[in-house]
Write a protein that holds these residues in place. Structure first.
Motif, PDB file in Angstrom:
ATOM      1  N   SER A 185      63.445 -21.687  94.637  1.00 52.89           N
ATOM      2  CA  SER A 185      63.936 -21.035  95.726  1.00 52.89           C
ATOM      3  C   SER A 185      65.309 -20.590  95.046  1.00 52.89           C
ATOM      4  CB  SER A 185      64.319 -22.328  96.458  1.00 52.89           C
ATOM      5  OG  SER A 185      65.292 -21.848  97.522  1.00 52.89           O
ATOM      6  N   ILE A 186      65.457 -19.251  95.594  1.00 54.80           N
ATOM      7  CA  ILE A 186      66.515 -18.582  95.000  1.00 54.80           C
ATOM      8  C   ILE A 186      67.114 -17.553  96.391  1.00 54.80           C
ATOM      9  CG2 ILE A 186      66.003 -18.387  92.746  1.00 54.80           C
ATOM     10  CD1 ILE A 186      64.901 -15.467  93.227  1.00 54.80           C
ATOM     11  N   PRO A 187      68.406 -17.144  96.345  1.00 55.14           N
ATOM     12  CA  PRO A 187      68.669 -16.251  97.206  1.00 55.14           C
ATOM     13  C   PRO A 187      68.209 -14.907  97.287  1.00 55.14           C
ATOM     14  CG  PRO A 187      70.638 -17.060  96.199  1.00 55.14           C
ATOM     15  CD  PRO A 187      69.299 -17.577  95.345  1.00 55.14           C
ATOM     16  N   ASN A 188      67.584 -14.687  98.460  1.00 48.84           N
ATOM     17  CA  ASN A 188      66.898 -13.046  98.444  1.00 48.84           C
ATOM     18  C   ASN A 188      65.697 -13.140  97.703  1.00 48.84           C
ATOM     19  OD1 ASN A 188      68.856 -11.874 100.291  1.00 48.84           O
ATOM     20  ND2 ASN A 188      70.371 -12.015  98.403  1.00 48.84           N
ATOM     21  N   GLY A 189      64.989 -14.224  97.708  1.00 46.81           N
ATOM     22  CA  GLY A 189      63.802 -14.120  96.713  1.00 46.81           C
ATOM     23  C   GLY A 189      62.680 -13.667  97.683  1.00 46.81           C
ATOM     24  N   LYS A 190      61.376 -13.740  97.103  1.00 49.98           N
ATOM     25  CA  LYS A 190      60.286 -13.064  98.016  1.00 49.98           C
ATOM     26  C   LYS A 190      59.935 -14.060  99.046  1.00 49.98           C
ATOM     27  CE  LYS A 190      55.165 -12.440  96.845  1.00 49.98           C
ATOM     28  NZ  LYS A 190      54.241 -12.884  96.011  1.00 49.98           N
ATOM     29  N   GLN A 191      59.275 -13.438 100.083  1.00 48.36           N
ATOM     30  CA  GLN A 191      58.999 -13.934 101.239  1.00 48.36           C
ATOM     31  C   GLN A 191      58.032 -14.978 100.985  1.00 48.36           C
ATOM     32  OE1 GLN A 191      57.144 -10.062 102.233  1.00 48.36           O
ATOM     33  NE2 GLN A 191      55.583 -11.515 103.406  1.00 48.36           N
ATOM     34  N   LEU A 192      57.980 -16.203 101.692  1.00 47.34           N
ATOM     35  CA  LEU A 192      57.080 -17.053 101.654  1.00 47.34           C
ATOM     36  C   LEU A 192      55.645 -17.012 101.956  1.00 47.34           C
ATOM     37  CD1 LEU A 192      59.488 -20.244 102.380  1.00 47.34           C
ATOM     38  CD2 LEU A 192      59.119 -18.837 100.218  1.00 47.34           C
ATOM     39  N   ASN A 193      55.299 -15.971 103.033  1.00 47.09           N
ATOM     40  CA  ASN A 193      54.191 -15.746 103.577  1.00 47.09           C
ATOM     41  C   ASN A 193      53.410 -14.889 102.798  1.00 47.09           C
ATOM     42  OD1 ASN A 193      56.151 -14.393 104.832  1.00 47.09           O
ATOM     43  ND2 ASN A 193      54.416 -13.452 106.188  1.00 47.09           N
ATOM     44  N   ASP A 194      52.222 -14.820 102.489  1.00 47.31           N
ATOM     45  CA  ASP A 194      51.470 -13.884 101.732  1.00 47.31           C
ATOM     46  C   ASP A 194      50.125 -13.640 101.943  1.00 47.31           C
ATOM     47  OD1 ASP A 194      50.868 -15.972 100.191  1.00 47.31           O
ATOM     48  OD2 ASP A 194      51.959 -15.791  98.581  1.00 47.31           O
ATOM     49  N   LEU A 195      49.614 -14.745 102.911  1.00 48.06           N
ATOM     50  CA  LEU A 195      47.990 -14.697 103.138  1.00 48.06           C
ATOM     51  C   LEU A 195      48.172 -15.093 104.587  1.00 48.06           C
ATOM     52  CD1 LEU A 195      46.085 -16.105 100.127  1.00 48.06           C
ATOM     53  CD2 LEU A 195      46.299 -13.379 100.768  1.00 48.06           C
ATOM     54  N   LEU A 196      47.288 -14.141 105.337  1.00 48.69           N
ATOM     55  CA  LEU A 196      46.947 -14.667 106.581  1.00 48.69           C
ATOM     56  C   LEU A 196      45.650 -15.499 106.800  1.00 48.69           C
ATOM     57  CD1 LEU A 196      47.362 -13.865 109.835  1.00 48.69           C
ATOM     58  CD2 LEU A 196      46.120 -12.056 109.468  1.00 48.69           C
ATOM     59  N   VAL A 197      45.861 -16.517 107.569  1.00 50.33           N
ATOM     60  CA  VAL A 197      44.553 -17.314 107.848  1.00 50.33           C
ATOM     61  C   VAL A 197      43.868 -17.071 109.166  1.00 50.33           C
ATOM     62  CG1 VAL A 197      43.550 -19.538 107.878  1.00 50.33           C
ATOM     63  CG2 VAL A 197      45.494 -19.128 106.300  1.00 50.33           C
ATOM     64  N   SER A 198      42.740 -16.587 109.097  1.00 49.23           N
ATOM     65  CA  SER A 198      42.237 -15.957 110.544  1.00 49.23           C
ATOM     66  C   SER A 198      40.552 -16.153 110.552  1.00 49.23           C
ATOM     67  CB  SER A 198      42.253 -14.427 110.514  1.00 49.23           C
ATOM     68  OG  SER A 198      41.413 -14.200 111.863  1.00 49.23           O
ATOM     69  N   GLU A 199      40.263 -17.073 111.417  1.00 44.28           N
ATOM     70  CA  GLU A 199      38.857 -17.805 111.766  1.00 44.28           C
ATOM     71  C   GLU A 199      38.501 -18.506 110.405  1.00 44.28           C
ATOM     72  OE1 GLU A 199      36.532 -15.080 114.412  1.00 44.28           O
ATOM     73  OE2 GLU A 199      37.454 -13.804 113.307  1.00 44.28           O
ATOM     74  N   GLY A 200      39.484 -19.091 109.588  1.00 41.27           N
ATOM     75  CA  GLY A 200      38.850 -19.631 108.332  1.00 41.27           C
ATOM     76  C   GLY A 200      38.849 -18.951 107.150  1.00 41.27           C
ATOM     77  N   ASN A 201      39.004 -17.519 107.470  1.00 40.74           N
ATOM     78  CA  ASN A 201      38.853 -16.868 106.163  1.00 40.74           C
ATOM     79  C   ASN A 201      40.168 -15.959 105.802  1.00 40.74           C
ATOM     80  OD1 ASN A 201      36.012 -17.169 105.847  1.00 40.74           O
ATOM     81  ND2 ASN A 201      35.963 -15.964 107.684  1.00 40.74           N
ATOM     82  N   PRO A 202      40.832 -16.181 104.676  1.00 47.31           N
ATOM     83  CA  PRO A 202      41.876 -15.412 104.201  1.00 47.31           C
ATOM     84  C   PRO A 202      41.777 -13.991 104.171  1.00 47.31           C
ATOM     85  CG  PRO A 202      41.156 -16.651 102.346  1.00 47.31           C
ATOM     86  CD  PRO A 202      40.127 -16.979 103.501  1.00 47.31           C
ATOM     87  N   THR A 203      42.821 -13.229 104.766  1.00 45.08           N
ATOM     88  CA  THR A 203      42.726 -11.858 104.535  1.00 45.08           C
ATOM     89  C   THR A 203      44.089 -11.458 103.897  1.00 45.08           C
ATOM     90  OG1 THR A 203      41.719 -11.995 106.551  1.00 45.08           O
ATOM     91  CG2 THR A 203      42.556  -9.719 106.171  1.00 45.08           C
TER      92      THR A 203
END
Length: 571
Positions: A185-203
């Protein structure tokens, strides 16, 4: 016809109106029943009415029960960008089960259910309709760690008053944190969400584009026999989060930081949902959400030592476990507004003497209408008449041209508020008609108190809005009777406020960051404008109504309508 007969007739009308009002289209109640010459009933519309709009400025927006998220471009009012920050707390089941040895994260996802209703089930697959979603299109949504502590109590008052946070709070963005390459964890680091979970399948979510989907959530897990187990749930925002970040921040945390929620909230200060401008040209979307039902779900494995039956040897297994963090605690709705030139001009040219030609109402950091009834001597003269008030209304006609909803305007039709809330602005509370209306609507609680009304009336189902009508019959009865002996039936002529509302059932108030004073048109006194209905702060929409100025056409001008009968002795 004597007074008892007239009263009986209106009792029948009231009962009929109640059942008619529960119709799903919320039809106009009694419009063609009560008129000037029916059953000795007269209508009075001569009272002075002055109505003007007033900007709210920044508003208190912490700990709202429902919060907007997204970007909504309203051609009349401008662009509203709504983010959100929330504290988090350890699920109680985790507090009693310490993380074991050598824990290793398998996956992390966040889940926040939408407001939805199931419309059909076909071959085991459910179809859902989302509620409180405005507009359509993709968004740039980034989730960060919140680095700013959200106090319960205000240090500026010696920790005696509850802390207030406002929609324009700059600290959240300044203190945001994210993940370094290794998850630190750092100031102004990379966002924490990077994969969308839709209907059980990552997109792939690398382009930051996100949409509110009405698809049911399908989750596949393994049972003890390594067989697939399928579970289905209602639509929700589900995104995979950076597992390296949660490995270091949660599973590798010192035990004292996870011992109780007081320590945990100071250690992990929650999540920041940041909305960014989207250049995809795919429209804008905003949803109303209850983040308190959201969870962060950490799936991991840890070492477990098992002794054999003879207790002579140990074996090592790696059982799957789950660590849950709830999105609970203090919150802030972060709302930015970029108003149109027309909206700004309207708010800067209000006329408090005769009222405005148009009334601009908008939620969030927006505007309300201020309404004053009765000029000098008018109320006293009406009291002397000793009328029996059968019904009293304020009807607000929508300026559809300003709302850019006329056909051929060339501008996308904005979504209109379903309901307006009329309240006692002087005392910051509902009017008496609100308190005396016990009507409910089981499947749509937002449409309770249908007799008091304020629900939009459309020219056809889901068509363009025409008007809003609000009944103030009991308020007007008490005002004309001037019954000072019963304080529960306030008979004082108060200044009235009109605002958009997310829910008629929420009557709490939020503070304004910069209170102002409002001059009265008929007296030399003024009112302090320092609070706003909290349900208006939640609501992202707005409407333009015809006001009280003499230049407004008579059939559209705001008027007070009083239907009355002369008090007579019964035989």
């Amino acid at each position: 016809m004597n007074y008892k007969t007239v009263r009986s007739f209106f009792l029948f009308i009231s009962i009929t109106a109640f059942f008619a009002s529960c119709d799903k289209e919320y039809n106009d109640i009694g419009t063609d029943v009560i008129g000037e010459d029916h059953f000795l009933v007269d209508k009075y519309t001569g009272a002075s009415v002055v109505a003007f709009d007033k900007s709210t400025g920044a508003v208190q927006s912490n700990n709202l029960p429902v919060n907007p998220l997204g970007i909504y471009d309203n051609p009349t009012f401008g662009v509203t960008k709504a983010g959100f920050v929330t504290q988090a707390e350890i699920d109680i089941s985790n507090l009693n089960n310490a993380i074991g040895n050598n824990p290793l994260v398998d996956s992390v996802y966040i889940s926040i259910p939408y407001f939805s209703s199931r419309t059909a089930i076909t071959s085991g697959v459910s179809t859902y309709e989302l509620d409180s979603i405005y507009g359509s299109g993709k968004m740039k949504l980034k989730i960060y760690e919140n680095g700013y502590y959200l106090n319960d109590l205000d240090p500026a008052t010696g920790f005696e008053d509850a802390q207030r946070f406002f929609n324009d709070d700059p600290n959240i963005e300044s203190y945001k944190r994210g993940a370094a390459g290794d998850g630190t964890s750092i100031p102004n680091g990379k966002q924490l969400n990077d994969l969308l979970v839709s209907e059980g399948n990552p997109t792939d979510f690398a382009d930051d584009h996100f949409t509110f989907s009405n698809k049911e959530i399908i989750t596949k897990t393994k049972n003890d026999n390594n067989e697939d187990v399928i579970s289905r749930s209602a639509p929700a925002m589900r995104m995979k989060l950076n597992k390296d970040f949660f490995q270091k921040k949660i599973l590798d945390a010192p035990a004292a930081k996870l011992a109780n929620n007081a320590s945990f909230r100071d250690y992990f200060r929650g999540l920041y949902f940041k909305m960014e401008d989207d250049d995809s040209g795919d429209g804008t979307t905003m949803a109303m959400m209850d983040f308190s039902k959201g969870t962060i779900n950490i799936a991991y494995k840890e070492d477990k030592i098992i002794r054999n039956k003879a207790n002579t040897a140990d074996s090592l297994t790696r059982p799957a476990k789950k660590y849950v963090i709830n999105l609970k605690g203090n919150t802030i709705s972060l709302q930015q507004h970029n108003e149109t030139a027309d909206y700004n001009a309207a708010l800067s040219t209000t006329n408090t003497t005769v009222g405005d030609e148009k009334l601009y109402l908008k939620g969030g950091q927006g505007s309300i209408a201020v309404i004053d009834l009765f000029g000098p001597g008018e109320l006293e003269a009406l009291r002397d008449k000793k009328w029996l008030v059968n019904e009293a209304n304020l009807t607000f006609y929508i300026d559809r041209a300003s709302m850019k909803s006329e056909e051929g305007s060339g501008v996308a039709k904005p979504i209109e508020p379903e309901r307006l809330y009329l309240y006692d602005l002087t005392n910051k509370r509902p009017l008496y008609d609100y308190a005396t209306d016990g009507t409910t609507y089981s499947t749509k609680p937002k449409f309770a108190k249908v007799i008091h009304d304020g629900i939009i009336q459309r020219e056809e189902v889901k068509g363009r809005g025409v008007k809003y009508r609000i009944r103030i019959t009991n308020y007007m009865r008490n005002l004309l009777k001037h019954n000072i002996a019963d304080p529960s039936k306030d008979s004082t002529n108060v200044r009235i406020g009109l605002a958009v509302t997310e829910s008629i059932n929420i009557i709490s108030n939020a503070r304004l960051k910069n209170p102002t004073t409002l001059p009265l048109p008929f007296t030399n006194t003024s009112t302090t404008f320092d609070r706003l209905p909290a349900a208006s702060v939640m609501h992202p929409l707005g409407t333009v109504l015809w006001g009280s100025a003499p230049t407004v056409a008579d059939d559209k001008r705001l008027k007070l309508e009083i239907y009355y009968t002369e008090e007579t002795n019964s035989n």
